[in-house]
Design a protein around this motif. Sequence first.
Motif, short mmCIF file in Angstrom:
data_model
loop_
_atom_site.label_atom_id
_atom_site.label_comp_id
_atom_site.label_asym_id
_atom_site.label_seq_id
_atom_site.Cartn_x
_atom_site.Cartn_y
_atom_site.Cartn_z
N ARG A 80 0.83 -1.21 0.00
CA ARG A 80 0.00 0.00 0.00
C ARG A 80 0.87 1.26 0.00
O ARG A 80 0.59 2.21 -0.72
CB ARG A 80 -0.92 0.00 1.22
N ALA A 81 1.94 1.24 0.79
CA ALA A 81 2.84 2.39 0.84
C ALA A 81 3.52 2.61 -0.52
O ALA A 81 3.65 3.76 -0.98
CB ALA A 81 3.90 2.19 1.93
N GLU A 82 3.93 1.52 -1.17
CA GLU A 82 4.54 1.65 -2.49
C GLU A 82 3.55 2.22 -3.50
O GLU A 82 3.91 3.11 -4.28
CB GLU A 82 5.02 0.27 -2.98
N ARG A 83 2.33 1.72 -3.48
CA ARG A 83 1.31 2.23 -4.41
C ARG A 83 1.03 3.71 -4.16
O ARG A 83 0.90 4.49 -5.10
CB ARG A 83 0.01 1.44 -4.26
N GLU A 84 0.94 4.08 -2.89
CA GLU A 84 0.67 5.48 -2.56
C GLU A 84 1.82 6.37 -3.03
O GLU A 84 1.61 7.44 -3.58
CB GLU A 84 0.47 5.64 -1.04
N LYS A 85 3.04 5.89 -2.86
CA LYS A 85 4.20 6.65 -3.30
C LYS A 85 4.20 6.81 -4.82
O LYS A 85 4.43 7.90 -5.34
CB LYS A 85 5.49 5.96 -2.84
N GLU A 86 3.89 5.71 -5.53
CA GLU A 86 3.81 5.78 -6.99
C GLU A 86 2.71 6.74 -7.43
O GLU A 86 2.90 7.54 -8.34
CB GLU A 86 3.52 4.38 -7.56
N ARG A 87 1.56 6.67 -6.74
CA ARG A 87 0.44 7.54 -7.09
C ARG A 87 0.82 9.01 -6.86
O ARG A 87 0.55 9.87 -7.70
CB ARG A 87 -0.79 7.19 -6.24
N GLN A 88 1.47 9.28 -5.75
CA GLN A 88 1.88 10.66 -5.46
C GLN A 88 2.90 11.15 -6.50
O GLN A 88 2.85 12.30 -6.92
CB GLN A 88 2.47 10.76 -4.05
N ASN A 89 3.80 10.27 -6.91
CA ASN A 89 4.76 10.65 -7.94
C ASN A 89 4.05 10.97 -9.25
O ASN A 89 4.38 11.96 -9.93
CB ASN A 89 5.80 9.54 -8.16
N ARG A 90 3.08 10.13 -9.62
CA ARG A 90 2.32 10.38 -10.85
C ARG A 90 1.56 11.70 -10.76
O ARG A 90 1.54 12.47 -11.71
CB ARG A 90 1.34 9.23 -11.13
N ARG B 240 -9.97 2.35 -8.81
CA ARG B 240 -9.56 2.17 -7.42
C ARG B 240 -8.97 3.47 -6.87
O ARG B 240 -9.27 3.89 -5.75
CB ARG B 240 -8.55 1.03 -7.31
N GLU B 241 -8.15 4.14 -7.68
CA GLU B 241 -7.57 5.41 -7.25
C GLU B 241 -8.65 6.45 -7.01
O GLU B 241 -8.62 7.17 -6.01
CB GLU B 241 -6.59 5.93 -8.30
N LEU B 242 -9.62 6.52 -7.90
CA LEU B 242 -10.71 7.48 -7.73
C LEU B 242 -11.52 7.16 -6.49
O LEU B 242 -11.92 8.06 -5.74
CB LEU B 242 -11.60 7.49 -8.98
N TRP B 243 -11.76 5.86 -6.26
CA TRP B 243 -12.52 5.47 -5.09
C TRP B 243 -11.77 5.87 -3.82
O TRP B 243 -12.36 6.38 -2.88
CB TRP B 243 -12.78 3.97 -5.10
N GLU B 244 -10.45 5.63 -3.81
CA GLU B 244 -9.65 5.99 -2.63
C GLU B 244 -9.67 7.50 -2.41
O GLU B 244 -9.75 7.96 -1.27
CB GLU B 244 -8.21 5.50 -2.80
N LYS B 245 -9.62 8.27 -3.48
CA LYS B 245 -9.67 9.73 -3.36
C LYS B 245 -11.02 10.16 -2.79
O LYS B 245 -11.07 11.02 -1.89
CB LYS B 245 -9.43 10.38 -4.74
N ILE B 246 -12.11 9.57 -3.29
CA ILE B 246 -13.44 9.90 -2.78
C ILE B 246 -13.53 9.52 -1.31
O ILE B 246 -14.05 10.28 -0.48
CB ILE B 246 -14.53 9.19 -3.60
N TYR B 247 -13.00 8.35 -0.98
CA TYR B 247 -13.03 7.89 0.41
C TYR B 247 -12.27 8.87 1.31
O TYR B 247 -12.75 9.24 2.38
CB TYR B 247 -12.41 6.49 0.48
N GLN B 248 -11.12 9.32 0.86
CA GLN B 248 -10.31 10.27 1.63
C GLN B 248 -11.06 11.58 1.80
O GLN B 248 -11.11 12.14 2.90
CB GLN B 248 -8.97 10.50 0.92
N LEU B 249 -11.66 12.08 0.71
CA LEU B 249 -12.38 13.34 0.79
C LEU B 249 -13.60 13.23 1.70
O LEU B 249 -13.90 14.17 2.46
CB LEU B 249 -12.79 13.80 -0.61
#
Length: 182
Positions: A53-63, A142-151
Amino acid sequence: DIHRKRMEKDLNELQTLIEAHFENRKKEEEELISLKDRIDQRRSERAEQQRIRAEREKERQNRVAEEKARKEEEENKKRAEEDAKKKKTLTSMHFGGYLQKTERRSGKKQTEREKKKKILGDRHKPLNIDDLSEEKLKEKARELWEKIYQLEAEKFDQQDKFKKQKYDVSSDKTTIHTVITL
């Protein structure tokens, strides 16, 4: 003779009780060992999940950072081209008064509406999903869902904070009113 039979009977009962006790204890120890093994396995699985999860989050933040930098660069380039085009047009038409007026307008503070539009424009990102594979689409969803969940979580926290502050203000008003009336 009766005494001896009684002693043998008691001894046999005691031995069966001892054997039953040790069998139960052995079973409990085996259960405890299997439970510890499951706990250790779950810990290692959880650690692996967190690492992934940390790796994915790091990759997402880099993108996201790369995309943001690219967009800012494009916007700056577009603004520079538009400014150059405007200046060229204005200098060719010799509208000095108009040029001063536009410079004054751009020097003013942005209105609230313009600020909101800018913020929403920064937040809104085009999906660009036309040429994505099924896996990429799933990942994007999945990324969009996580963003909605965070918001939603942030929204809930802000609403809760607002309720607490509102309650504090009302209780403070009540306290002040009580002190004043005394």
